[in-house]
Design a protein around this motif. Sequence first.
Motif, PDB file in Angstrom:
ATOM      1  N   ALA A 191       0.832  -1.198   0.000  1.00 49.87           N
ATOM      2  CA  ALA A 191       0.000   0.000   0.000  1.00 49.87           C
ATOM      3  C   ALA A 191       0.870   1.253   0.000  1.00 49.87           C
ATOM      4  CB  ALA A 191      -0.931   0.000   1.204  1.00 49.87           C
ATOM      5  N   ALA A 192       1.958   1.222   0.781  1.00 54.31           N
ATOM      6  CA  ALA A 192       2.854   2.374   0.832  1.00 54.31           C
ATOM      7  C   ALA A 192       3.509   2.620  -0.520  1.00 54.31           C
ATOM      8  CB  ALA A 192       3.915   2.156   1.909  1.00 54.31           C
ATOM      9  N   ILE A 193       3.898   1.563  -1.206  1.00 51.49           N
ATOM     10  CA  ILE A 193       4.556   1.708  -2.514  1.00 51.49           C
ATOM     11  C   ILE A 193       3.547   2.137  -3.568  1.00 51.49           C
ATOM     12  CG2 ILE A 193       5.844   0.470  -4.311  1.00 51.49           C
ATOM     13  CD1 ILE A 193       6.852  -1.397  -1.996  1.00 51.49           C
ATOM     14  N   ARG A 194       2.319   1.621  -3.485  1.00 55.47           N
ATOM     15  CA  ARG A 194       1.277   2.025  -4.451  1.00 55.47           C
ATOM     16  C   ARG A 194       1.014   3.526  -4.372  1.00 55.47           C
ATOM     17  NH1 ARG A 194      -1.347  -2.744  -3.172  1.00 55.47           N
ATOM     18  NH2 ARG A 194      -2.662  -1.719  -1.618  1.00 55.47           N
ATOM     19  N   GLN A 195       1.094   4.075  -3.163  1.00 57.04           N
ATOM     20  CA  GLN A 195       0.819   5.503  -3.004  1.00 57.04           C
ATOM     21  C   GLN A 195       1.821   6.334  -3.805  1.00 57.04           C
ATOM     22  OE1 GLN A 195       0.652   6.898   1.082  1.00 57.04           O
ATOM     23  NE2 GLN A 195       1.057   9.010   0.456  1.00 57.04           N
ATOM     24  N   LYS A 196       3.108   5.972  -3.731  1.00 52.60           N
ATOM     25  CA  LYS A 196       4.145   6.731  -4.425  1.00 52.60           C
ATOM     26  C   LYS A 196       5.474   6.012  -4.275  1.00 52.60           C
ATOM     27  CE  LYS A 196       5.279  10.735  -2.694  1.00 52.60           C
ATOM     28  NZ  LYS A 196       5.237  12.181  -2.306  1.00 52.60           N
ATOM     29  N   PRO A 236      20.948  -8.031   6.391  1.00 53.49           N
ATOM     30  CA  PRO A 236      20.391  -7.249   7.501  1.00 53.49           C
ATOM     31  C   PRO A 236      21.424  -6.764   8.506  1.00 53.49           C
ATOM     32  CG  PRO A 236      19.096  -9.241   7.115  1.00 53.49           C
ATOM     33  CD  PRO A 236      20.344  -9.377   6.299  1.00 53.49           C
ATOM     34  N   ILE A 237      22.553  -7.451   8.619  1.00 53.28           N
ATOM     35  CA  ILE A 237      23.555  -7.057   9.615  1.00 53.28           C
ATOM     36  C   ILE A 237      24.394  -5.893   9.100  1.00 53.28           C
ATOM     37  CG2 ILE A 237      25.565  -7.828  10.924  1.00 53.28           C
ATOM     38  CD1 ILE A 237      24.318 -10.644  10.906  1.00 53.28           C
ATOM     39  N   THR A 238      24.969  -6.036   7.899  1.00 53.09           N
ATOM     40  CA  THR A 238      25.781  -4.936   7.369  1.00 53.09           C
ATOM     41  C   THR A 238      24.925  -3.708   7.069  1.00 53.09           C
ATOM     42  OG1 THR A 238      25.598  -5.806   5.107  1.00 53.09           O
ATOM     43  CG2 THR A 238      27.514  -6.475   6.395  1.00 53.09           C
ATOM     44  N   ALA A 239      23.619  -3.899   6.848  1.00 47.70           N
ATOM     45  CA  ALA A 239      22.731  -2.761   6.578  1.00 47.70           C
ATOM     46  C   ALA A 239      22.607  -1.831   7.778  1.00 47.70           C
ATOM     47  CB  ALA A 239      21.352  -3.263   6.167  1.00 47.70           C
ATOM     48  N   LYS A 240      23.084  -2.261   8.941  1.00 45.69           N
ATOM     49  CA  LYS A 240      23.041  -1.401  10.126  1.00 45.69           C
ATOM     50  C   LYS A 240      24.209  -0.429  10.174  1.00 45.69           C
ATOM     51  CE  LYS A 240      20.602  -4.832  12.926  1.00 45.69           C
ATOM     52  NZ  LYS A 240      20.672  -5.733  14.108  1.00 45.69           N
ATOM     53  N   ILE A 241      25.254  -0.689   9.364  1.00 46.96           N
ATOM     54  CA  ILE A 241      26.416   0.201   9.371  1.00 46.96           C
ATOM     55  C   ILE A 241      26.780   0.724   7.979  1.00 46.96           C
ATOM     56  CG2 ILE A 241      27.444  -0.731  11.475  1.00 46.96           C
ATOM     57  CD1 ILE A 241      29.245  -2.453   9.713  1.00 46.96           C
ATOM     58  N   TYR A 242      26.247   0.121   6.906  1.00 42.22           N
ATOM     59  CA  TYR A 242      26.506   0.607   5.554  1.00 42.22           C
ATOM     60  C   TYR A 242      25.439   1.623   5.175  1.00 42.22           C
ATOM     61  CZ  TYR A 242      29.792  -3.254   4.498  1.00 42.22           C
ATOM     62  OH  TYR A 242      30.856  -4.124   4.486  1.00 42.22           O
ATOM     63  N   THR A 243      25.845   2.753   4.601  1.00 40.42           N
ATOM     64  CA  THR A 243      24.851   3.687   4.071  1.00 40.42           C
ATOM     65  C   THR A 243      24.518   3.255   2.645  1.00 40.42           C
ATOM     66  OG1 THR A 243      26.341   5.304   3.046  1.00 40.42           O
ATOM     67  CG2 THR A 243      25.972   5.498   5.410  1.00 40.42           C
ATOM     68  N   ASP A 244      23.269   2.882   2.450  1.00 35.56           N
ATOM     69  CA  ASP A 244      22.818   2.407   1.146  1.00 35.56           C
ATOM     70  C   ASP A 244      21.419   2.925   0.865  1.00 35.56           C
ATOM     71  OD1 ASP A 244      24.552   0.731  -0.510  1.00 35.56           O
ATOM     72  OD2 ASP A 244      24.737  -0.537   1.272  1.00 35.56           O
ATOM     73  N   LEU A 245      20.999   2.748  -0.379  1.00 40.29           N
ATOM     74  CA  LEU A 245      19.682   3.189  -0.800  1.00 40.29           C
ATOM     75  C   LEU A 245      18.835   1.996  -1.207  1.00 40.29           C
ATOM     76  CD1 LEU A 245      20.697   6.244  -3.034  1.00 40.29           C
ATOM     77  CD2 LEU A 245      20.089   6.239  -0.610  1.00 40.29           C
ATOM     78  N   SER A 246      17.548   2.046  -0.826  1.00 39.64           N
ATOM     79  CA  SER A 246      16.559   1.056  -1.256  1.00 39.64           C
ATOM     80  C   SER A 246      15.432   1.807  -1.955  1.00 39.64           C
ATOM     81  CB  SER A 246      15.993   0.294  -0.055  1.00 39.64           C
ATOM     82  OG  SER A 246      16.837  -0.752   0.340  1.00 39.64           O
ATOM     83  N   PHE A 247      15.246   1.521  -3.217  1.00 44.85           N
ATOM     84  CA  PHE A 247      14.201   2.192  -3.994  1.00 44.85           C
ATOM     85  C   PHE A 247      13.065   1.211  -4.251  1.00 44.85           C
ATOM     86  CE2 PHE A 247      12.586   3.575  -8.297  1.00 44.85           C
ATOM     87  CZ  PHE A 247      11.939   4.708  -7.840  1.00 44.85           C
ATOM     88  N   PHE A 248      11.874   1.561  -3.780  1.00 49.15           N
ATOM     89  CA  PHE A 248      10.680   0.744  -3.977  1.00 49.15           C
ATOM     90  C   PHE A 248       9.759   1.435  -4.979  1.00 49.15           C
ATOM     91  CE2 PHE A 248      12.055  -0.399   0.315  1.00 49.15           C
ATOM     92  CZ  PHE A 248      11.944  -1.784   0.303  1.00 49.15           C
ATOM     93  N   THR A 249       9.243   0.670  -5.929  1.00 50.35           N
ATOM     94  CA  THR A 249       8.365   1.244  -6.943  1.00 50.35           C
ATOM     95  C   THR A 249       7.453   0.167  -7.508  1.00 50.35           C
ATOM     96  OG1 THR A 249       8.318   2.494  -9.029  1.00 50.35           O
ATOM     97  CG2 THR A 249      10.049   0.838  -8.800  1.00 50.35           C
ATOM     98  N   CYS A 250       6.297   0.588  -8.006  1.00 47.59           N
ATOM     99  CA  CYS A 250       5.482  -0.324  -8.815  1.00 47.59           C
ATOM    100  C   CYS A 250       5.355   0.233 -10.230  1.00 47.59           C
ATOM    101  CB  CYS A 250       4.112  -0.575  -8.175  1.00 47.59           C
ATOM    102  SG  CYS A 250       3.129   0.883  -7.823  1.00 47.59           S
TER     103      CYS A 250
END
Length: 725
Positions: A349-354, A477-491
């Motif tokens: 639902a969050a991704i459908r919004q934008k 999930p472990i390295t994601a706590k210290i690595y700065t990265d981007l996650s792009f969600f889209t439909c």
Amino acid sequence: MYKADFLEAPRPKPVKRPELDLTGPDRFLNRELSWLSFNWRVLEEAENQKVPLLERVRFLSISASNLDEFYNVRVAGLRELAMAGNTTAAADGLTPAQQLVKINENARELMQSQQRIFATLKEEMAREGIQILSRHDITDADRAYLKEAFLDQVFPVLSPLAIDPAHPFPFIANLGYCLALQLERGKNKKSLQAVLPIPAQIDRFVKLPTEGDGHRVLFLEELLLLHIDSLFPGYQVKDHFSFRVLRDSDLEVEEEAEDLVREFEVALKRRRRGEVVRLTVSAGAPEALKSIVMDELGVRDDEVIELDGMIGIVDTKELVLDERPDLLWPTFTPRVPERVQDHDGDMFAAIRQKDMLLHHPYETFDMVVRFLKQAAVDPNVVAIKNMLYRTSRNSPIVEALCEAAEEGKSVTALVELKARFDEAANIRQSRRLERSGAHVVYGFVDWKTHAKIATVVRREGDKLVTYSHFGTGNYHPITAKIYTDLSFFTCDAQLGRDGSKLFNYISGYALPEGLENLSLSPHTLKPKLLDMIRAEAEHARAGRPAKIWAKLNSLIEPDMIDALYEASQAGVQIDLVIRGICGIRPGVKGLSENIRVKSIVGRFLEHSRIACFGNGHGLPHSKAKVFISSADWMGRNLNRRVETLIEIKNDTVKAQIVSQIMAANLADVAQSWVMDADGKFTRDPIPEGEFAFSCHRFFMENPSLSGRGSAGAADVPKLTHTHDA
């Protein structure tokens, strides 16, 4: 309070370098020496008084771990080339042998600095009640305690090994740490030489009883020396030294291997037996005993490094004590995006919004896990595809994919077996996925699949909708706590089709046609970037505003560097945030006077890859072209790996990347180093008490634009290029 509008950061004055041939190899900096420069910056944080004490210890350990891996892989490769007589020069003109000489000199100096810094940290820890003792410092009560600890916890796993014709020199595995002993029998004065491997399964620091909040530890090797009589009854130690072995850990895979899984299982066993590339020994080692060890391990004098201090300084990570939060970074809890909360946790639902861009670790990586977990149990989801380059041992993502397959959904998992040092974990994950009924593919034999994509196909009414996740980092999930990265969600339908075509390419080897947004290496990604750089140069020549901003881990690919040089000469203003390796010479008059390079080293490891082009309007601007990618600008990423580059077209996400993420990186002073034309990085001194903008602190304190929900994004700070208090 951060201003939304302010002036650009000043550019260093261009320098003339007449002694350099700027049309030849001199225009490039050496890759290996640039990497060592990065590790010097990591080590520098161990001396940074603005960093909590035990975090400084952690930086020291990281610098040692980094250097080990550098020798395991890069130095090992150069050594093999040099020994084979290969004189092919790198882009900067240095042959393998010449590079090894410079690396050896630099690395020796770095390791000596590690010892000096550790000595200082020991003193500071002692003042905080954390004492690191030698066997000469302990009390009689300590001796009684240690004898029991030795017999119960250490003695059962030790294997003392005599060295004589009946007992040939043992094999010492990669990263193996040992005591070399010259012993003498008390009765007949008979001498004995022996090696005592120190098991990696036992902590390097033995904890001693203490009163109150103090913390007292003893080096494990000191404990062993205290109890040699239990290992060699009747003998006394006449002399000893400690040594540590690094071996060639690069893997060679037969290109015609029919079964990649079986090939890698064999290769992992072979890794333990690679040739020794570095032998570190403690200072004052007796020459006769040291010669035996060197001869048996097959190392030359220039591959031996003698250290006065702690061998294997990577083990200082054990001293980073959770029970001393006063000496660690303040606790930080990643945010759950407001928009996801507005939809009661429903990711679809969050991704459908934008479209939504999450900035890790500031926004929690749990949202990526939730996306796949919800897909696994959603009855309307019919298919899930995921690329796993690296993930954790007990991966919740793998668990979600297995659950989805067991629920009868079509699940395809790309498991990259060539993810260096994670090959064994990935083999285990692939076996688990196959048992659950998922389709597991292993990519290409000659290319790593380094892209990070997940697609979920969901039935909504009478149509199928594809939800996509494109990441700049790993599904870990472990390295994601210290690595700065981007996650792009889209439909977005275009990106959904592009993602599906990419998965089909990897599983079926048919090169995708008609990609609508996604650029793919080793085919179209590099040409796309070169076209964008050249287009920006044309804007400059036509008198239009022309700027390029890029954030990368590494920039070394010659064609990309030459294109940036050409754009600089055309008048394009170029700002580069390069965490690690950088082969470009910035600020050279007539070559790169419009190029500025900085590196950010701090609490989090910069890992996201971003490219922004003014598109005739300058930066920041709503009409700029903005891209995120899994690829650094290196030869391997652009020419020999499967990587992705996508254009961000959503206005809010573009503003988040340009006016928040990139602007804050460019504005950072607290954690930034500026590069000069010789590849040297300097940190601008910050006067005592003066405000210094930190991008990490800014991101911890301020939510991302596209993650805002009903509260709106109007009150979220946007930066342009500098800062104010």
